[in-house]
Design a protein around this motif. Sequence first.
Motif, mmCIF file in Angstrom:
data_model
loop_
_atom_site.group_PDB
_atom_site.id
_atom_site.type_symbol
_atom_site.label_atom_id
_atom_site.label_comp_id
_atom_site.label_asym_id
_atom_site.label_seq_id
_atom_site.Cartn_x
_atom_site.Cartn_y
_atom_site.Cartn_z
ATOM 1 N N THR A 6 0.833 -1.202 0.000
ATOM 2 C CA THR A 6 0.000 0.000 0.000
ATOM 3 C C THR A 6 0.869 1.254 0.000
ATOM 4 O OG1 THR A 6 -1.762 1.181 1.179
ATOM 5 C CG2 THR A 6 -0.112 0.035 2.527
ATOM 6 N N GLY A 10 -4.671 5.436 -0.221
ATOM 7 C CA GLY A 10 -5.863 4.875 -0.837
ATOM 8 C C GLY A 10 -5.624 3.941 -1.998
ATOM 9 N N ASN A 27 -6.075 -1.625 -6.373
ATOM 10 C CA ASN A 27 -7.345 -1.192 -5.801
ATOM 11 C C ASN A 27 -7.209 0.265 -5.377
ATOM 12 O OD1 ASN A 27 -10.004 -1.608 -5.193
ATOM 13 N ND2 ASN A 27 -9.641 -2.559 -3.203
ATOM 14 N N THR A 29 -9.424 3.525 -3.199
ATOM 15 C CA THR A 29 -10.594 4.018 -2.474
ATOM 16 C C THR A 29 -11.381 4.974 -3.372
ATOM 17 O OG1 THR A 29 -9.378 5.894 -1.571
ATOM 18 C CG2 THR A 29 -9.353 3.840 -0.288
ATOM 19 N N GLU A 30 -12.589 5.293 -2.944
ATOM 20 C CA GLU A 30 -13.409 6.224 -3.716
ATOM 21 C C GLU A 30 -12.684 7.548 -3.917
ATOM 22 O OE1 GLU A 30 -16.289 5.963 -5.337
ATOM 23 O OE2 GLU A 30 -16.280 3.818 -4.909
ATOM 24 N N GLN A 31 -12.005 8.015 -2.882
ATOM 25 C CA GLN A 31 -11.269 9.269 -3.005
ATOM 26 C C GLN A 31 -10.107 9.135 -3.970
ATOM 27 O OE1 GLN A 31 -12.087 12.226 -1.756
ATOM 28 N NE2 GLN A 31 -10.306 13.168 -2.747
ATOM 29 N N ARG A 33 -9.755 7.197 -6.507
ATOM 30 C CA ARG A 33 -10.072 6.991 -7.925
ATOM 31 C C ARG A 33 -10.699 8.220 -8.581
ATOM 32 N NH1 ARG A 33 -15.217 4.952 -9.900
ATOM 33 N NH2 ARG A 33 -16.776 4.775 -8.246
ATOM 34 N N TYR A 529 -16.355 -0.533 -10.414
ATOM 35 C CA TYR A 529 -16.958 -0.213 -9.123
ATOM 36 C C TYR A 529 -18.479 -0.279 -9.212
ATOM 37 C CZ TYR A 529 -12.434 1.108 -7.220
ATOM 38 O OH TYR A 529 -11.134 1.077 -6.773
#
Length: 543
Positions: A6, A10, A27, A29-31, A33, A529
Amino acid sequence: MRKRFTNNNGVTVNAVAGTYVVLLGMNATEQARKGLLGFAIWRNDITENQQYWLAGFKTFKDTLPSPKPGTLVSTEQHPVQGFLWGDYTAKPNHQYSYKVVPVYGTPANLIYGDPVIADVSTENEDLGKHAIYFNRGVAGSQAYVRKFGDKKPKDAGPAAYQWLSRGAEEAILKYIGQANSAEYSLRAAVYEFSWMPVLQAFQSARKSGADVKIVYDCRKAEPHTTSDACITKAGIGDLMIPRKANPSYIAHNKFIVLLKNNKPVKVLSGSTNFTEGGIFGQSNVVHVISDPDIAAQYLAYWELLAVDTDAKVLRPLNVTQTPDPVQASAGISPIFSPRTSLNVLNWYSEQMDKAAKSSGFTAAFGVNKTIAAVLGSNKVNFRYVMLEKTGDTYDQFSANPNNYISIGAVLGSAAVGDLDFQQWVKESLSNLNENVNYLHTKYLFIDPLSDNPLVISGSANFSNASTINNDENMLLIKGDTVVADIYLGEFMRLWNHFYFRDIANKYASKATAGAAYLSPDDTWTEKYYGGAFQKTTERELFA
């Protein structure tokens, strides 16, 4: 190996390394991407001291609208727009460090986020108990055309054959070459048997003093599936034992038991026929097990074949020696055919049905009805299906979104005209195979990314005939994450190879514009998503 990394902002990367393949499951996070244009990937080959940005094919239309056919572009300027990336240029037993960089901004003004550093070790082909060699299986590919031009392997020369073999031929010859004195014996069971270097290797073993005997398929009328002319040319006719009983069936095995001082020590198995097309054309695997107990079971099976045992007699003996599985035990368990019932095939389908998260398998001749029923009805777990062709049962399961299907293909002439596939060059088949052009492996994996995966691999085509009629062998390998990583990596390499070509040809035939370009904004992420079930599920699996 598999390990998760990581950047604390995010973005995560889950690395799964086999021998020649490293899979990177990204992968965000919403933030993270929001505004994401993709991932730039830098590879540091620590073993060979080479560093560079990995390359892809797709480009931003604004910055590179007309790449030349066959052009590879740096992911630094044209990032990967996907959450699963496979490095298919890795080498066995190497140390790599990948820098996965999220890219933002606009195509003309790229902004690079904080990287994720993933340190990876690939596996050795020879792991000790297991030695696994997948051939290239992609004579029809952009990489082949870049290396050897629009030439068939026979015209491209030895380098093309070596590239296509990717160690498979070398592994077979090395294995046979171990029998180099009177201390050793070889007991082989073969179906198609015509690649002269392999036949000559058996001759060399005999000349060294080794005791060599080969059971071969003679169940059909002349000419046999094996090449009698090649056997005569190699001078090994006296080593051959014809398998003639039950001419309606086939002697489909491809295994070689090695003995030292009359004691079995290892066995070479897998899907590879000892032919030019088997080794260099269609996809295949050579799997060596260095385990005296497993080798002894193969030897006992071989001895029954060598006396041309009738199927009626052989079926119950095979079930006694290799019982129908009730549950997979940790370690290695062989399964020999023909058998008295379809219990084994039914058990395979049950394992797919009960998989906690995912499974995948290859099918050269279509999908058996038993397995097709599971694929059609199960909407709980996720299945990768890789096919040579659609087959008779395809309509029973193809509409189920839990089945992510890839079918063998090359980029045809329709994909290289004036459409938006102009950056790819035309591909053609190798012409090394007659009946099965793309996919000849026979393996199945259950929950490969778990701590207790199951891999099933061998000569049988997951069919009724291969279970109750034909001479076949399979290996059940339970709980070995390294073996699962190798098989999964090779599966995804070919699955993505064929999936892209199948989709590309469909786009080209419909004259669909824009399919070859990268998205200029973050809308490409939507299908990963929730916008597309298969893409979303794949991201979650590999993340």
